[in-house]
Design an enzyme around this catalytic site. Sequence first.
Site, PDB file in Angstrom:
ATOM      1  N   GLN A 114      28.304  18.217   2.145  1.00 38.44           N
ATOM      2  CA  GLN A 114      27.672  19.330   1.238  1.00 38.44           C
ATOM      3  C   GLN A 114      26.987  18.419  -0.428  1.00 38.44           C
ATOM      4  OE1 GLN A 114      26.732  21.919   2.240  1.00 38.44           O
ATOM      5  NE2 GLN A 114      24.592  21.727  -0.171  1.00 38.44           N
ATOM      6  N   ASP A 168      22.867  15.478   8.957  1.00 35.00           N
ATOM      7  CA  ASP A 168      21.495  15.623   8.203  1.00 35.00           C
ATOM      8  C   ASP A 168      20.511  14.877   8.047  1.00 35.00           C
ATOM      9  OD1 ASP A 168      22.654  18.030   6.571  1.00 35.00           O
ATOM     10  OD2 ASP A 168      23.842  16.409   5.101  1.00 35.00           O
ATOM     11  N   LYS A 180      27.082  28.885   6.498  1.00 34.08           N
ATOM     12  CA  LYS A 180      26.961  26.949   7.684  1.00 34.08           C
ATOM     13  C   LYS A 180      28.295  27.529   8.702  1.00 34.08           C
ATOM     14  CE  LYS A 180      24.652  23.770   4.537  1.00 34.08           C
ATOM     15  NZ  LYS A 180      24.461  22.530   3.921  1.00 34.08           N
TER      16      LYS A 180
END
Length: 281
Positions: free
Chosen positions: A96, A119, A52
């Site tokens: 995460q 997200d 990422k």
Amino acid sequence: MILIDGKKAAAELREELKLEVSELKTKYNKVPGLTVILIGDMTPSQIYVRNKEKSANEVGLKSEVIKYPDTVEEKTVLEKIEELNKDETVSGILVQLPLPKHIDKQKVIEAILPSKDVDGFHPMNVGNLSSGYESSIPCTPLGCYLLIKKIEPNLSGKKAVVVGRSNLNGKPMTQLLLKENCTVTITHSRTKDLKAECLEADIIVAAVGIPELVKSDWVKKDAIVIDVGINKTDNGIVGDVAFNEVSKVAKALTPVPGGVGPMTIACLLKNTIECFKRSQI
Ligand code: NAP
């Protein structure tokens, strides 16, 4: 059969995003910023986060990774999120997953400002997506959606079957297809006759986590099949779709690896840029 090349599509999307970031830099004299919080030392999470960060740098985003040991207190993480919420240089925050057991995942998700929730997991974004309002959209289903639209720009009236109803994949995927005027059936582990449901579909999205569950005699000729699954087996990584046999009947199919996976990270960058743009209005 069209092999849907997710690597190529993701590279093209990153090029578009790179250009957009450079235009935003000229316009606002600043660039979107993505901050990722990584807790613990689980190898897959470390690899995801490294990828990422690399992709974010590649398109010109400001990117930062904050690391904590897996013994970190929940309070410390929540305080850091609070600080990042107030930081104007941070457009998007991602924690995460998975998290250590002593940290409440939902509390963490809800601590992130919905406007920085790249997200798309915050209940506000989930609600906005299902109400058809502007929202951050979870990255993997967004990637699937963009791949489907490349093959079939007009989805109106198509019959879509989504296999799996997770908050991460199946449910948001259903909302995206519904928004495109598909007739959508969402299936799960209690579905009575999954094969019969799939056989009706013009589009199948499989997000289950069972190696090669979807067989060729489940797929209508010329259906578009999107395989979200990533399953480790003795024969390597395979998807939720039996690739070799389904490729003989489908109109288009994503491979695993190299299909949906690369699009997920590119969509995270896209979401970060969208959050930045909304914050400048
Ligand atoms: P999940 O949370 O475990 O959900 C799996 C879903 O599949 C559940 O809704 C479950 O039904 C359903 N299911 C289980 N067995 C089934 C069966 N026999 N028939 C029909 N449905 C069944 O999984 P997830 O997080 O959505 O992930 C799914 C897969 O995608 C995994 O392989 C994961 O590694 C992969 N993944 C890939 C990416 C990517 O970037 N490509 C990103 C995320 C995840 P119930 O609700 O009834 O239990």
